[in-house]
Design a protein around this motif. Structure first.
Motif, PDB file in Angstrom:
ATOM      1  N   UNK A 117      -3.199 -20.423  39.166  1.00 16.02           N
ATOM      2  CA  UNK A 117      -2.620 -20.413  37.549  1.00 16.02           C
ATOM      3  C   UNK A 117      -3.176 -21.396  36.753  1.00 16.02           C
ATOM      4  N   UNK A 118      -3.200 -22.731  37.444  1.00 14.16           N
ATOM      5  CA  UNK A 118      -3.782 -23.666  36.821  1.00 14.16           C
ATOM      6  C   UNK A 118      -5.173 -23.743  36.403  1.00 14.16           C
ATOM      7  N   UNK A 119      -6.085 -23.367  37.461  1.00 10.38           N
ATOM      8  CA  UNK A 119      -7.369 -23.016  37.151  1.00 10.38           C
ATOM      9  C   UNK A 119      -7.646 -21.978  36.040  1.00 10.38           C
ATOM     10  N   UNK A 120      -6.939 -20.906  36.298  1.00  5.04           N
ATOM     11  CA  UNK A 120      -6.775 -19.871  35.139  1.00  5.04           C
ATOM     12  C   UNK A 120      -6.780 -20.255  33.666  1.00  5.04           C
ATOM     13  N   UNK A 121      -5.712 -21.297  33.553  1.00  5.15           N
ATOM     14  CA  UNK A 121      -5.199 -22.187  32.248  1.00  5.15           C
ATOM     15  C   UNK A 121      -6.459 -22.636  31.774  1.00  5.15           C
ATOM     16  N   UNK A 122      -7.233 -23.220  32.747  1.00  2.00           N
ATOM     17  CA  UNK A 122      -8.594 -24.175  32.459  1.00  2.00           C
ATOM     18  C   UNK A 122      -9.583 -23.091  31.753  1.00  2.00           C
ATOM     19  N   UNK A 123      -9.699 -21.941  32.362  1.00  2.00           N
ATOM     20  CA  UNK A 123     -10.708 -21.169  31.978  1.00  2.00           C
ATOM     21  C   UNK A 123     -10.287 -20.673  30.556  1.00  2.00           C
ATOM     22  N   UNK A 124      -8.994 -20.636  29.988  1.00  2.00           N
ATOM     23  CA  UNK A 124      -8.527 -20.135  29.052  1.00  2.00           C
ATOM     24  C   UNK A 124      -9.302 -20.935  27.732  1.00  2.00           C
ATOM     25  N   UNK A 125      -9.768 -21.926  27.774  1.00  2.00           N
ATOM     26  CA  UNK A 125     -10.247 -22.704  27.191  1.00  2.00           C
ATOM     27  C   UNK A 125     -11.440 -21.922  26.342  1.00  2.00           C
ATOM     28  N   UNK A 126     -12.392 -21.486  27.439  1.00  2.00           N
ATOM     29  CA  UNK A 126     -13.551 -20.865  26.931  1.00  2.00           C
ATOM     30  C   UNK A 126     -13.173 -19.623  26.033  1.00  2.00           C
ATOM     31  N   UNK A 127     -11.963 -18.750  26.502  1.00  2.00           N
ATOM     32  CA  UNK A 127     -11.746 -17.698  25.660  1.00  2.00           C
ATOM     33  C   UNK A 127     -11.249 -17.931  24.451  1.00  2.00           C
ATOM     34  N   UNK A 128     -10.569 -19.320  24.307  1.00  2.00           N
ATOM     35  CA  UNK A 128     -10.185 -19.528  22.809  1.00  2.00           C
ATOM     36  C   UNK A 128     -11.343 -19.790  21.876  1.00  2.00           C
ATOM     37  N   UNK A 129     -12.325 -20.324  22.690  1.00  2.00           N
ATOM     38  CA  UNK A 129     -13.698 -20.639  21.715  1.00  2.00           C
ATOM     39  C   UNK A 129     -14.191 -19.342  21.448  1.00  2.00           C
ATOM     40  N   UNK A 130     -14.278 -18.346  22.250  1.00  2.00           N
ATOM     41  CA  UNK A 130     -14.899 -17.121  21.929  1.00  2.00           C
ATOM     42  C   UNK A 130     -14.271 -16.577  20.881  1.00  2.00           C
ATOM     43  N   UNK A 131     -12.812 -16.701  20.815  1.00  2.00           N
ATOM     44  CA  UNK A 131     -11.953 -15.890  19.803  1.00  2.00           C
ATOM     45  C   UNK A 131     -12.391 -16.606  18.400  1.00  2.00           C
ATOM     46  N   UNK A 132     -12.505 -17.944  18.467  1.00  2.00           N
ATOM     47  CA  UNK A 132     -12.843 -18.573  17.055  1.00  2.00           C
ATOM     48  C   UNK A 132     -14.350 -18.028  16.550  1.00  2.00           C
TER      49      UNK A 132
END
Length: 140
Positions: A117-132
């Motif tokens: 879960x912690x590693x998945x949250x770290x990968x969420x950073x890239x998804x936020x950049x993609x959304x922006x």
């Protein structure tokens, strides 16, 4: 037809010629290939020098009188920066959290779910950049 696709047979013939030359005349063939490579490199450097020292093209004066078309290019550059920055940040985050999660799981294998879960949250950073980036491209 694309110019780059048209040069493929030329490169294949040049490669085959170089192989044949090296098989028949090993020492003199190598010297000849080095001389040809140096000549091509000198021509490429001369071309780069001319391109970098050239003045503005004549179309630049026409572009100066044309009305501005908007900030579409700036939005695309901002989208690229958003994706690149978030991906680099996510890679660092996954590297650190992933190595820490593996170290923790080697001692206590039952914490696999929480570590992922912690590693998945770290990968969420890239998804936020993609959304922006998608939002910025939509406004371009």
């Amino acid at each position: 037809m694309n110019i780059w696709l048209g040069t493929i047979p030329i490169f294949l013939l040049a490669t085959a010629g170089a192989v044949v030359l090296l098989q028949r005349r090993r020492r003199s063939g190598l010297t000849l290939l080095v001389v040809v490579n140096v000549a091509i490199m000198a021509g490429a450097l001369a071309l780069v020098t001319v391109a970098l020292t050239a003045g503005p093209a004549s179309a630049a004066t026409e572009m100066a009188t044309a009305p501005p078309t908007g900030s579409g290019g700036s939005a695309l550059i901002a989208a690229a920066i958003a994706v690149a920055g978030s991906s680099i940040g996510a890679s660092f985050a996954v590297a650190y959290t992933g190595s820490a999660a593996l170290a923790a799981m080697s001692e206590r294998p039952e914490i696999f779910g929480r570590a992922m879960v912690v590693v998945g949250l770290a990968e969420g950073i890239a998804i936020y950049g993609l959304i922006i980036a998608i939002i910025l491209i939509g406004k371009a």
